[in-house]
Design an enzyme around this catalytic site. Structure first.
Site, short mmCIF file in Angstrom:
data_model
loop_
_atom_site.label_atom_id
_atom_site.label_comp_id
_atom_site.label_asym_id
_atom_site.label_seq_id
_atom_site.Cartn_x
_atom_site.Cartn_y
_atom_site.Cartn_z
N GLY A 15 0.80 -1.21 0.00
CA GLY A 15 0.00 0.00 0.00
C GLY A 15 0.83 1.26 0.00
N CYS A 42 3.75 -8.96 2.51
CA CYS A 42 3.38 -9.80 1.38
C CYS A 42 4.59 -10.35 0.65
CB CYS A 42 2.49 -9.02 0.42
SG CYS A 42 2.03 -9.96 -1.05
N CYS A 47 2.30 -13.44 1.43
CA CYS A 47 1.69 -14.16 0.33
C CYS A 47 2.66 -14.67 -0.73
CB CYS A 47 0.61 -13.30 -0.32
SG CYS A 47 0.89 -11.53 -0.30
N LYS A 50 4.90 -17.58 0.74
CA LYS A 50 3.94 -18.64 1.10
C LYS A 50 3.47 -19.38 -0.14
CE LYS A 50 -0.21 -17.36 1.59
NZ LYS A 50 -1.31 -16.52 2.09
N TYR A 176 -7.00 -18.34 7.79
CA TYR A 176 -6.44 -18.85 6.54
C TYR A 176 -4.93 -19.10 6.63
CZ TYR A 176 -4.79 -14.12 5.38
OH TYR A 176 -4.14 -12.90 5.37
N GLU A 180 -3.32 -22.65 5.64
CA GLU A 180 -2.35 -22.70 4.56
C GLU A 180 -1.03 -23.32 5.01
OE1 GLU A 180 -3.75 -18.89 1.85
OE2 GLU A 180 -2.42 -18.56 3.54
N ARG A 197 -9.23 -23.49 18.68
CA ARG A 197 -10.07 -23.44 19.88
C ARG A 197 -11.56 -23.46 19.56
NH1 ARG A 197 -9.03 -17.15 21.80
NH2 ARG A 197 -9.97 -16.16 19.96
N HIS A 436 -14.91 -26.58 -22.29
CA HIS A 436 -14.96 -28.02 -22.02
C HIS A 436 -13.71 -28.71 -22.54
CE1 HIS A 436 -16.96 -31.83 -21.25
NE2 HIS A 436 -16.53 -32.25 -22.44
N GLU A 441 -16.25 -24.97 -15.98
CA GLU A 441 -17.54 -24.95 -16.68
C GLU A 441 -18.69 -25.36 -15.76
OE1 GLU A 441 -18.19 -27.88 -19.79
OE2 GLU A 441 -16.66 -29.18 -18.91
#
Length: 451
Positions: A15, A42, A47, A50, A176, A180, A197, A436, A441
């Protein structure tokens, strides 16, 4: 009054860098101060590394599936040190990119801890600078509960730099990050237990998603301990760790990893020298334009505790730069329908309202849900199931939420995020021709209301 800078940014994370670059591009005189690493959480301990570790862990799945496609492979060997060294090299490359982005934009980059000494003044390494506007973008920091032996545990900050892969890992948390890292450790070969917990992890996600992931993790042999919490941690003579639970049980591990929340990084920031106020949770209080209770000071990203995601911090940084220096281009950040991925194994992709949120908001809903074995697995003995789910407003036919657990969920959900932002209806989903054969799909071929 003439200031040294039009904008002084504290923190060179996603940011802060975005705000600084755009502000400089709009003609502002900008400085950025960073005391740790360019790119923030990050890029360095979040991220990006990771996801690299997730890729590494996923190789085990590919090797397991290979036999079904005719490949005979010698028994593989994983080397943790090689993965970490290669990860470190990539992070160093990204650090350099962030540095070049700032410097080439005309931003003054200051290395050192920045402390606010007044409404328009910042001190870095003993040097004081004045600024018309100060932007706080210092991010968050992991926190471990205050229990005996907490110093024996690690967080995501340390996990990326472990010298060796632990043989037994106890992951504590239900968000998360916990899910992860549990998948990473288990996928790379560690005996992994995930302890939380609460009744079920990923609170706030769709109930079907949470239950489905639980079932898939159990299929993979992960030990899940719910309604459990650690009372104390002790180190044994052999170097292993003993976690004593509040119910008296004992779990042994070589590494105890805590992912139990993050706090705003406000340490020695000097807020006491300003009129900046914190909200009841301890995050910086800001208005809709990210202005704090001190008019010349703004804040964005994890430090304000709204939506703690890198792309959101980027959007907030851009919004601040535009409002201050290019107001004709300003537009508010839309916090609705933010696509989100959890890089668990299998991964989660989600956008829009959960079934529970839609019902709580008063919608009469129709649920379309599909569980199937992915085509790639049909030549193997693996029984993993993919989940796809649509939450639809029964009165307007508008799709309120899309949820998926399965391979490439994060990639697939990005396109659905555009559809939801555009206000797509279930009929429009139905009239869209699918690609497909793909898993994606299924989102445009679900015709029967599940409930």
């Amino acid at each position: 009054m003439a200031y040294d800078f039009d904008l002084f940014v504290i923190g060179a994370g996603s940011g802060g860098v975005r705000a600084a670059r755009f502000a400089a591009g709009f003609g502002a005189k900008v400085a950025v101060a960073e005391s740790r690493y360019l790119g923030g959480t990050c890029v360095n301990v979040g991220c990006v590394p990771k996801k690299l570790l997730v890729y590494g862990a996923h190789v085990a799945d590919e090797l397991e599936q290979a036999a079904g496609f005719g490949w005979t492979l010698e028994e593989g060997h994983f080397d943790w040190g090689t993965l970490i060294a290669n990860k470190n090299r990539e992070i160093e490359r990204l650090n350099g990119i962030y540095r070049n982005l700032l410097v080439n934009s005309g931003v003054t980059l200051l290395t050192g801890h920045a402390r606010i000494t007044g409404a328009h003044e910042v001190e870095v390494e003993g040097q004081r600078y004045s600024a018309a506007n100060i932007l706080i973008a210092t991010g968050g920091w992991p926190q471990v509960p205050d229990i005996p032996g907490k110093e024996l545990a690690i967080t995501s900050n340390e996990a990326f730099y472990l010298k060796d892969l632990p043989r037994r890992v106890l992951v504590v948390g239900g968000g998360y990050i916990a899910v992860e890292f549990a998948g990473i450790f288990q996928g790379l070969g560690a005996d992994t237990c995930l302890l939380y917990r609460g009744d079920l992890f990923l609170r706030g996600f769709d109930g079907s998603v949470r239950t489905h992931l639980k079932e898939e993790l159990e299929k993979r042999g992960m030990n899940l301990e719910f309604n459990a919490d650690i009372q104390r941690i002790d180190k044994l003579d052999d170097g292993s760790l003993k976690a004593t639970l509040k119910d008296g049980r004992v779990l042994l591990a070589d590494c105890i990893f805590y992912a139990t929340g993050r706090r705003p990084m406000l340490d020695n920031l000097g807020l006491e020298n300003t009129g900046v106020e914190l909200d009841p949770r301890g995050f910086i209080r800001v208005d809709a334009q990210y202005q704090t209770t001190e008019p010349s000071i703004l804040a964005i990203g994890d430090v304000i505790g709204r939506v703690q995601l890198t792309p959101v911090a980027l959007a907030e940084g851009m919004a601040v730069a535009r409002r201050l220096f290019k107001p004709e281009q300003y537009r508010a950040v839309d916090y609705q329908n933010i696509p989100t991925a959890v890089f668990s194994q299998p991964p989660i992709g989600t956008v829009g309202l959960t079934e529970e949120q839609a019902l709580a908001a008063g919608h009469k809903v129709q649920i379309f849900e599909s569980r199937f074995r992915a085509m790639k697995l049909t030549l193997t003995d693996i029984q993993e199931k993919t989940l796809m789910k649509l939450v639809v407003d029964a009165d307007t036919d508008k799709v309120l939420g899309c949820h998926m657990v399965g391979p490439d969920a994060g990639e697939i959900i990005q396109g659905l995020g555009i559809a939801l932002k555009a206000g797509a209806t279930k009929q429009q989903f139905d009239e869209t021709i699918g690609v497909h054969p793909t898993a994606a799909e299924e989102f445009v071929t679900m015709r029967t209301v599940t409930r």
